[in-house]
Every structure is written in C-alpha cells, then in structure tokens.
Design an enzyme around this catalytic site. Sequence first.
Site, PDB file in Angstrom:
ATOM      1  N   LYS A 146       0.844  -1.207   0.000  1.00 51.10           N
ATOM      2  CA  LYS A 146       0.000   0.000   0.000  1.00 51.10           C
ATOM      3  C   LYS A 146       0.877   1.255   0.000  1.00 51.10           C
ATOM      4  O   LYS A 146       0.648   2.197  -0.769  1.00 51.10           O
ATOM      5  CB  LYS A 146      -0.920  -0.006   1.232  1.00 51.10           C
ATOM      6  CG  LYS A 146      -2.053  -1.016   1.113  1.00 51.10           C
ATOM      7  CD  LYS A 146      -2.809  -1.229   2.423  1.00 51.10           C
ATOM      8  CE  LYS A 146      -3.888  -2.298   2.232  1.00 51.10           C
ATOM      9  NZ  LYS A 146      -4.597  -2.630   3.478  1.00 51.10           N
ATOM     10  N   GLN A 155      -4.378  -1.160   9.629  1.00 48.42           N
ATOM     11  CA  GLN A 155      -4.373  -2.483   8.999  1.00 48.42           C
ATOM     12  C   GLN A 155      -5.047  -3.505   9.919  1.00 48.42           C
ATOM     13  O   GLN A 155      -4.695  -3.625  11.090  1.00 48.42           O
ATOM     14  CB  GLN A 155      -2.915  -2.895   8.694  1.00 48.42           C
ATOM     15  CG  GLN A 155      -2.780  -4.218   7.975  1.00 48.42           C
ATOM     16  CD  GLN A 155      -3.388  -4.207   6.567  1.00 48.42           C
ATOM     17  OE1 GLN A 155      -3.298  -3.207   5.845  1.00 48.42           O
ATOM     18  NE2 GLN A 155      -4.011  -5.298   6.176  1.00 48.42           N
ATOM     19  N   ASP A 157     -10.390   3.724   4.500  1.00 49.30           N
ATOM     20  CA  ASP A 157     -10.901   2.360   4.381  1.00 49.30           C
ATOM     21  C   ASP A 157     -12.432   2.344   4.388  1.00 49.30           C
ATOM     22  O   ASP A 157     -13.036   1.318   4.088  1.00 49.30           O
ATOM     23  CB  ASP A 157     -10.379   1.483   5.533  1.00 49.30           C
ATOM     24  CG  ASP A 157      -9.324   0.481   5.066  1.00 49.30           C
ATOM     25  OD1 ASP A 157      -9.226   0.255   3.843  1.00 49.30           O
ATOM     26  OD2 ASP A 157      -8.612  -0.071   5.922  1.00 49.30           O
TER      27      ASP A 157
END
Length: 297
Positions: free
Chosen positions: A53, A97, A120
């Site tokens: 990422k 994460q 997200d």
Amino acid sequence: MARLIDGRAAAAALRERVARGSAAWAAERGRPPHLEVVLVGEQPASLAYVASKARRAREVGQTAAVRRLPATIGTEPLVALIAELNQRTEVDGILVQLPLPVQVDTPAVLAAIDPAKDVDGFHPINAGRLAQARDPLTEELLIPCTPLGCLMLLRDTLGESGLTGRRAVVLGRSTIVGRPLAALLLAADCTVTVVHSRSHDPAGECRRAEILVAAVGRPGLVGRDWVAPGAVVLDVGINRVALPDGTSRLVGDVAFDEVAETAAAISPVPGGVGPMTVACLLHNTLLAARRRAAGGS
Ligand code: NAD
C-alpha cells in the site's frame, strides 16, 4: 470460455488517473495527498499488504508513512495515536491495517478515526452514509476499497447501465466486503441477495445470479453447479493452500477452471479483485484530500 476480468490492467488504469489527480492536487495545494498506515504486530500477510500500500501510494505521487506498533499494544494508546493523526492537518488519510490483536477493541479503534480521513470507509458514519446513498460514487463517499474495486470491475465488464435490474448475489456478509458491496449493488439498481453461512441453500441462491461475487474465504467453494451459464463472476477470496510438494499457492473462493467454462466473465486469483483494492485505497486518499480541502467532513 469466459472472458477474463483483468484486475491488474483495471488497477493500472485507475492508478494512472489517481497519479494525474494527485499531481494536480499537489500543484494546487503545495504538497501531495498524504496517507498514514498504522500497523500493529508482525503478521507476515499484514506486513506485505502494508508495504505494498505504501509503495503504490508513492508510485502515484502521494506520500505515505507506516507507523509500526508492538503486538502487545492496548486500545487506549492506539486511539491516542489516531487522535494525534486526526489533528494533523497534513494527514489526509488514515488506515489501520486489520486484523488487530485480540486485546484491542477493533470497533473502538475504527470509530476513533476522523470520518473525513477514513480511507478504508469502515467508520460507522461512512458505513451509514453508504447505506443511505442514492449514488455513492457521484456523492464522493469514502467507500470500503474492496467493494469499490468490485463495483468498478463490474461497470467495466457490463457497462455503466449494465447493472440495472440484474440479479446480483453477494456470497459473504462481512462488514469489510459483503455488506458494503450489497449496499453498492443496491444503489446501482441490482436486485441483491446476500448469502451467508446460515443460508439454507447457498448453491441454489448463487445459481440464480446474473452477477455473483464470492467473498467467503473458502478455497474453491463455488463450483460449476453454483453458477448459472452466462453469469459474471467476481472472486474476492484470497486463500493460501498447501501443495503436495510442500509449497503453497493463492487460490480464490471460486473453482476457476470449471466455472470459467460456463460463465460469461470471471476474475482470477491472483490478478483480479486484489490489485483493485490497493488502487481504490489510493483513489480514496486523493478523494479524502480533495474533500477536506473543500471543507467536507
Ligand atoms: P469473513 O471471514 O469476515 O466473512 C466471511 C463470510 O462468508 C461470512 O459472512 C460468512 O457468513 C460467509 N461464509 C463462510 N462460509 C460460508 C459458506 N460455506 N457458505 C456461505 N457463506 C459462508 O471474510 P472477509 O473479510 O469478508 O473475506 C472473505 C475473503 O475475501 C477472504 O478470503 C479474504 O482473504 C478475502 N479478501 C480479499 C480482499 C481483496 O483485496 N481481494 C479484501 C478483503 C478480503
């Protein structure tokens, strides 16, 4: 034979658009969009995802920092770090994460992220906005990356209006993939069914689908008899399976070879939905930067 849905090519095209947008934004604002990734512990899969990422963000001209924290960390210090990142004006996107270690209250951590920086799309406010949206893409909502990638691949495959009225089945009801994808497909005017581990006849439900998206984490669960001839099939699953020679390989939730014989189109694993997930994160980081600059919450 089914047409192959090439997620690598679609992701490369999206990254190109994000790179152009990020350069324009940087020229206007004097700095590129900035992403902060929070990684707790040393899980190999999480380490690999976070590294890719951050690398992809830099490739499109964004800046990215990875905050590595010990696996023993508790909820409070994590929430305190997020509060600090929320305050910093040069931070456009914050990603924690997942999964987090068991001692951490994951919903509390996700709810601590400023919804305007929630790249997200897991914050309850953003989940609620998606649930109520008429047109989530035009409304520029922060949408969870994997479902957003799925929608983009389906639009590429079927055309913008090609989803209207279609029977879509989403296999899996997680908050990360299944539920937000069902909301997106509903907003795209599909007739949506969500199938899960307690459904009575998952194979029968899936066989009715014109669009089938599998996100269950069960290698090869979706066989030929689960898929109607001519269906469009997206495989979200990422499962590592051991091979007899002691090595391993990644497979999806769909038995690719047999389903590809009768489906109209199918995404492979790897090279399907996975690359789109990371590209959509970069898209969301640029979107968050733009929205914040325009005073959005
Ligand atoms: P999850 O474990 O949170 O949810 C799985 C869902 O599948 C549950 O809702 C469960 O009810 C359903 N399910 C399980 N077994 C079933 C069965 N036999 N029949 C019907 N339904 C069943 O998983 P998740 O986080 O949504 O991830 C699903 C898969 O997608 C995993 O393989 C994961 O690695 C992968 N994934 C891929 C990406 C990507 O970028 N491609 C992103 C996220 C997740």
